[in-house]
Design an enzyme around this catalytic site. Structure first.
Site, mmCIF file in Angstrom:
data_model
loop_
_atom_site.group_PDB
_atom_site.id
_atom_site.type_symbol
_atom_site.label_atom_id
_atom_site.label_comp_id
_atom_site.label_asym_id
_atom_site.label_seq_id
_atom_site.Cartn_x
_atom_site.Cartn_y
_atom_site.Cartn_z
ATOM 1 N N ASP A 83 -25.783 27.394 -114.826
ATOM 2 C CA ASP A 83 -26.430 26.282 -114.231
ATOM 3 C C ASP A 83 -26.314 24.978 -115.070
ATOM 4 O O ASP A 83 -25.649 25.189 -116.165
ATOM 5 C CB ASP A 83 -27.886 26.252 -114.030
ATOM 6 C CG ASP A 83 -28.653 26.676 -115.556
ATOM 7 O OD1 ASP A 83 -28.148 27.380 -116.130
ATOM 8 O OD2 ASP A 83 -29.710 25.969 -115.510
ATOM 9 N N GLU A 143 -31.120 28.227 -117.733
ATOM 10 C CA GLU A 143 -31.078 28.022 -118.820
ATOM 11 C C GLU A 143 -31.461 26.312 -119.012
ATOM 12 O O GLU A 143 -32.203 25.976 -120.164
ATOM 13 C CB GLU A 143 -29.877 28.058 -119.670
ATOM 14 C CG GLU A 143 -29.829 28.115 -121.198
ATOM 15 C CD GLU A 143 -29.618 26.500 -121.748
ATOM 16 O OE1 GLU A 143 -30.115 26.353 -122.984
ATOM 17 O OE2 GLU A 143 -29.389 25.668 -120.989
#
Length: 437
Positions: A83, A143
């Protein structure tokens, strides 16, 4: 293993950038599933069986294991996140998810945080990676928010995947940092993350007596909150040298020919200032920080509200938590309470270990003048999740960077980009490390 065809690390990284995996936080993310499918399919083409596990619909994580030539050795976890943070296209020189190569750089959101590392891992597999020890690969979601759909979820729900892993590598370390020395030389430092400050995001609530704005009120929640935030923001936390910070200062000072004096807090600050550019790497980690970031109170100008709330970003050094929270509670004052929004403890791995030795050897094989030093990250990574399993977590995502390149401004910044030659350098170093460690 399946027959392999060449896979250029720059092309792989560009492919990953083109997946818009923007994480807006609060469970709102896009594209992780598509990126995970690309990674799993890529690994499968090169003989590595991978599985996708979802923590929630489309919040996808990829897990794989590559057997080593010596199964008696402890395994190594290689983990990265797929991400990225949002990117406002209007502010960029190129479309942020174009994966465009221009002027010797690969541009796009995630180029350095951290699709470059993920691409290097995939390209190393494509080049016929043959590790000594088992490698556990984890390409994770979320994350860039709290990790609730990624690393922390995996640690809680699938801990057996990481059984036998003694150490882990991931982002934020192993990149070159050209620094001028006292004698005019340029020294290439390569900081490797061996520690992280802890993260404690706090919500403060001040309570008082509601009333009319025109009347005196010595029980005003807004005033209480403002005074508490002023005390917190003004507090000067003491200098505290952790093993990673001390080793960084001492070894960097020796490499640059800079006198090192650690006899007092003032002496440490003066030493860090003498380190120049290198000092900026360590400055945020010589003390705890408490930064007010959000403030909410009231709904109408002539109404004194009964409550006011605020948020404070607290970053804690290893070993300092109890002391910091005791001081913070005193700084809050009467009528103000705190609660955790997020609480992730500090991370600390050995600063002298065979793992760090192997990283240094891999870097020096490509750059004989490399000066490898441990350091402490000011922020945080998914190491905070994996360290809970007793895994020694290191920041080692090698890159060669041109002098003057604003690398630390790239992550989460506008016009994020990574040098093409530096990416290929990183692949060579990473593959060498994974095969020799």
């Amino acid at each position: 293993m399946a027959e392999r065809a060449p896979a250029d690390v720059v092309g792989v990284c560009a492919d990953l950038i083109r997946f818009d995996t923007t994480n807006h936080g609060g469970g709102d993310a896009a594209g992780e599933r598509e990126a995970a499918e690309y990674v799993a399919d890529f690994l499968g083409r090169y003989g590595v069986s991978a599985r996708i596990v979802e923590s929630a619909p489309r919040r996808a994580n990829v897990l794989a294991r590559i057997p080593g030539t010596d199964p008696a050795l402890p395994a190594l976890l290689v983990q990265g996140h797929l991400d990225v943070v949002p990117a406002g296209a209007a502010d960029w020189s190129v479309p942020p998810f174009s994966g465009e190569v221009r002027d010797g750089f690969l541009w796009g959101r995630g180029a350095v945080d951290m699709k470059d590392f993920c691409a290097m891992v995939l390209a190393a597999v494509a080049e016929g990676l043959r590790p000594r020890r088992d490698l556990v690969l984890a390409f994770v979601a979320d994350e860039e928010d709290r990790g609730d759909f990624g690393a922390h979820w995996l640690v809680e729900r699938h801990p057996s995947v990481f059984e036998g892993c003694a150490a882990a590598i991931s982002e934020s370390g192993g990149y070159s940092c050209p620094v001028p020395a006292a004698d005019g030389r340029t020294v290439r430092l390569y900081p490797v993350g061996t520690a992280e400050r802890g993260t404690a995001h706090l919500r403060l609530t001040a309570r008082g007596r509601a009333g009319h704005g025109s009347r005196p009120n010595d029980d005003n929640a807004v005033v209480r909150m403002v005074e508490a935030l002023h005390r917190i923001a003004s507090h000067r936390w003491p200098v505290r040298l952790t093993p990673a910070v001390q080793a960084f200062v001492e070894r960097t000072g020796a490499a640059l020919g800079v006198p090192v004096d650690l006899s007092s807090g003032a002496a440490v600050e003066a030493t860090v200032a003498r380190l120049g550019v290198a000092g900026s790497l360590v400055l945020p980690t010589i003390r705890t920080s408490t930064t007010p970031t959000v403030l909410n109170a009231g709904y109408k100008v002539n109404v004194i509200p009964s409550t006011a709330t605020a948020q404070v970003d607290v970053r804690l050094l290893p070993g300092a938590e109890d002391e910091v929270f005791a001081v913070l509670d005193a700084l809050l004052g009467p009528g103000v309470t705190r609660e955790f929004i997020t609480h992730q403890p500090p991370v600390q791995a050995p600063v002298d270990s065979p793992w760090l030795d192997a990283m240094a050897a891999a870097l020096r094989a490509e750059d004989p003048d490399a000066v490898v030093v441990p350091y402490c990250l000011g922020g945080g990574t998914d190491a905070k999740a994996f360290s809970r399993l007793g895994i020694a977590c290191y920041g080692f995502a090698p890159l060669a960077l041109p002098e003057g390149f604003p690398y630390r401004a790239m992550a989460h910044g506008v016009d994020e980009r990574v040098p093409v030659d530096g990416l290929r350098f990183g692949l060579r170093v990473l593959k060498r490390f994974l095969e020799s460690a």
